[in-house]
Design a protein around this motif. Structure first.
Motif, PDB file in Angstrom:
ATOM      1  N   SER A 130      -7.270  -4.275  -8.178  1.00  0.00           N
ATOM      2  CA  SER A 130      -6.368  -3.163  -8.446  1.00  0.00           C
ATOM      3  C   SER A 130      -5.420  -3.018  -7.263  1.00  0.00           C
ATOM      4  O   SER A 130      -5.845  -2.694  -6.151  1.00  0.00           O
ATOM      5  CB  SER A 130      -7.163  -1.872  -8.658  1.00  0.00           C
ATOM      6  OG  SER A 130      -6.288  -0.782  -8.871  1.00  0.00           O
ATOM      7  N   ALA A 131      -4.144  -3.279  -7.495  1.00  0.00           N
ATOM      8  CA  ALA A 131      -3.158  -3.266  -6.414  1.00  0.00           C
ATOM      9  C   ALA A 131      -2.464  -1.913  -6.357  1.00  0.00           C
ATOM     10  O   ALA A 131      -1.686  -1.560  -7.241  1.00  0.00           O
ATOM     11  CB  ALA A 131      -2.137  -4.375  -6.626  1.00  0.00           C
ATOM     12  N   THR A 132      -2.749  -1.150  -5.318  1.00  0.00           N
ATOM     13  CA  THR A 132      -2.112   0.146  -5.131  1.00  0.00           C
ATOM     14  C   THR A 132      -0.698  -0.040  -4.580  1.00  0.00           C
ATOM     15  O   THR A 132      -0.315  -1.134  -4.136  1.00  0.00           O
ATOM     16  CB  THR A 132      -2.917   1.001  -4.146  1.00  0.00           C
ATOM     17  OG1 THR A 132      -2.893   0.347  -2.861  1.00  0.00           O
ATOM     18  CG2 THR A 132      -4.357   1.164  -4.613  1.00  0.00           C
ATOM     19  N   GLU A 133       0.075   1.030  -4.583  1.00  0.00           N
ATOM     20  CA  GLU A 133       1.417   0.975  -4.000  1.00  0.00           C
ATOM     21  C   GLU A 133       1.340   0.612  -2.519  1.00  0.00           C
ATOM     22  O   GLU A 133       2.180  -0.131  -2.003  1.00  0.00           O
ATOM     23  CB  GLU A 133       2.124   2.321  -4.184  1.00  0.00           C
ATOM     24  CG  GLU A 133       2.513   2.624  -5.617  1.00  0.00           C
ATOM     25  CD  GLU A 133       3.501   1.616  -6.180  1.00  0.00           C
ATOM     26  OE1 GLU A 133       4.423   1.209  -5.437  1.00  0.00           O
ATOM     27  OE2 GLU A 133       3.343   1.220  -7.348  1.00  0.00           O
ATOM     28  N   GLU A 134       0.321   1.134  -1.840  1.00  0.00           N
ATOM     29  CA  GLU A 134       0.156   0.826  -0.418  1.00  0.00           C
ATOM     30  C   GLU A 134      -0.157  -0.658  -0.212  1.00  0.00           C
ATOM     31  O   GLU A 134       0.338  -1.283   0.735  1.00  0.00           O
ATOM     32  CB  GLU A 134      -0.952   1.689   0.181  1.00  0.00           C
ATOM     33  CG  GLU A 134      -0.642   3.174   0.251  1.00  0.00           C
ATOM     34  CD  GLU A 134      -0.787   3.891  -1.089  1.00  0.00           C
ATOM     35  OE1 GLU A 134      -0.342   5.046  -1.186  1.00  0.00           O
ATOM     36  OE2 GLU A 134      -1.340   3.283  -2.037  1.00  0.00           O
ATOM     37  N   PHE A 135      -0.970  -1.209  -1.095  1.00  0.00           N
ATOM     38  CA  PHE A 135      -1.309  -2.629  -1.007  1.00  0.00           C
ATOM     39  C   PHE A 135      -0.062  -3.485  -1.225  1.00  0.00           C
ATOM     40  O   PHE A 135       0.188  -4.445  -0.487  1.00  0.00           O
ATOM     41  CB  PHE A 135      -2.381  -2.966  -2.044  1.00  0.00           C
ATOM     42  CG  PHE A 135      -2.855  -4.394  -1.990  1.00  0.00           C
ATOM     43  CD1 PHE A 135      -3.830  -4.780  -1.091  1.00  0.00           C
ATOM     44  CD2 PHE A 135      -2.325  -5.350  -2.842  1.00  0.00           C
ATOM     45  CE1 PHE A 135      -4.274  -6.103  -1.035  1.00  0.00           C
ATOM     46  CE2 PHE A 135      -2.755  -6.668  -2.802  1.00  0.00           C
ATOM     47  CZ  PHE A 135      -3.735  -7.041  -1.891  1.00  0.00           C
ATOM     48  N   LEU A 136       0.731  -3.138  -2.231  1.00  0.00           N
ATOM     49  CA  LEU A 136       1.956  -3.891  -2.500  1.00  0.00           C
ATOM     50  C   LEU A 136       2.934  -3.785  -1.337  1.00  0.00           C
ATOM     51  O   LEU A 136       3.609  -4.762  -0.990  1.00  0.00           O
ATOM     52  CB  LEU A 136       2.604  -3.384  -3.786  1.00  0.00           C
ATOM     53  CG  LEU A 136       1.878  -3.750  -5.082  1.00  0.00           C
ATOM     54  CD1 LEU A 136       2.506  -3.021  -6.263  1.00  0.00           C
ATOM     55  CD2 LEU A 136       1.898  -5.253  -5.311  1.00  0.00           C
TER      56      LEU A 136
END
Length: 227
Positions: free
Chosen positions: A76-82
């Motif tokens: 699950s890619a969060t906005e922070e991860f992206l």
């Protein structure tokens, strides 16, 4: 026939080619977002999914997206991860300094400037790069394979790029890229002229000969003027 549009590949063409350690990059992206014991496993899963989807694209010429990578990897890619991901890519995305004067010269000649990239990134990521490097206003139209069903060398990808710059005759278009198969073979198959910027890390392909070979973007204008 006079040239009405020049369409560029992105990575390896507008952005000079250099090797990237993708495994290390994904680990650096994962480190702030996952427990230490999970970082290597998650990074490997993402990189494997990414490679698998690029292989599918290579076989079928169907496009893929980052969202599909993460879904395939079970992440699950969060906005922070992206944000961490695109920040990690920043040093590898700078536009070739020769691009600005080249694009300016083309537009002064009344020639449209386009971009066609095989990419999993969304348009917003590419536009952020072009805005940062002050080339956004010099691009008349851009197509990213993440937004359409097909990727280079499929002829529909090239047709989409032509439509983006408002030119309907492929014989009036020149495509510039670093990949003999995706870029040269694809462009020639679509009816365009093709210019190759070779690098040793891209597989050779003898099925289509470029109309010109250049070692830097600065060399392109002479060929355009001759055509």
């Amino acid at each position: 026939m006079a040239v009405r549009a020049v369409i560029f590949d992105w990575g390896g063409t507008l952005t000079p080619w250099h090797p990237v350690d993708h495994e290390s990059l994904w680990r650096s992206v994962c480190e702030p977002h996952f427990p230490p014991g999970q970082v290597a496993e998650v990074a490997t899963a993402i990189r494997t999914a990414e490679q698998d989807l690029w292989q599918v694209t290579g076989r079928s010429h169907q496009s893929a997206t980052l969202a599909q990578v993460f879904e395939r990897a079970g992440v699950s890619a969060t906005e922070e991860f992206l944000a961490s991901y695109f920040q990690a890519w920043d040093p590898h995305t700078y536009t070739d300094p020769d691009a600005v004067p080249l694009m300016q010269g083309l537009r002064e000649r009344g020639i449209k400037v386009g971009v066609l990239s095989n990419t999993m990134w969304p348009r917003s990521a590419h536009e952020r790069v072009f805005l940062r490097d002050e080339v956004m206003d010099l691009i008349d139209g851009a197509v990213y394979s993440s937004e359409i069903p097909w990727a280079k060398p499929h002829h529909e990808a090239f047709r989409a790029a032509m439509a983006a710059v408002g030119v309907d005759d492929p014989a009036a278009c020149v495509f510039v890229g670093d990949r003999p198969y995706d870029d040269v073979h694809g462009a020639k198959g679509a009816g365009m002229r093709a210019v190759l910027i070779p690098n040793d890390d891209v597989p050779a392909f003898g099925g289509a000969a470029p109309d010109a070979v250049i070692t830097s973007l600065a060399e392109l204008t002479d060929h355009i003027d001759a055509w």
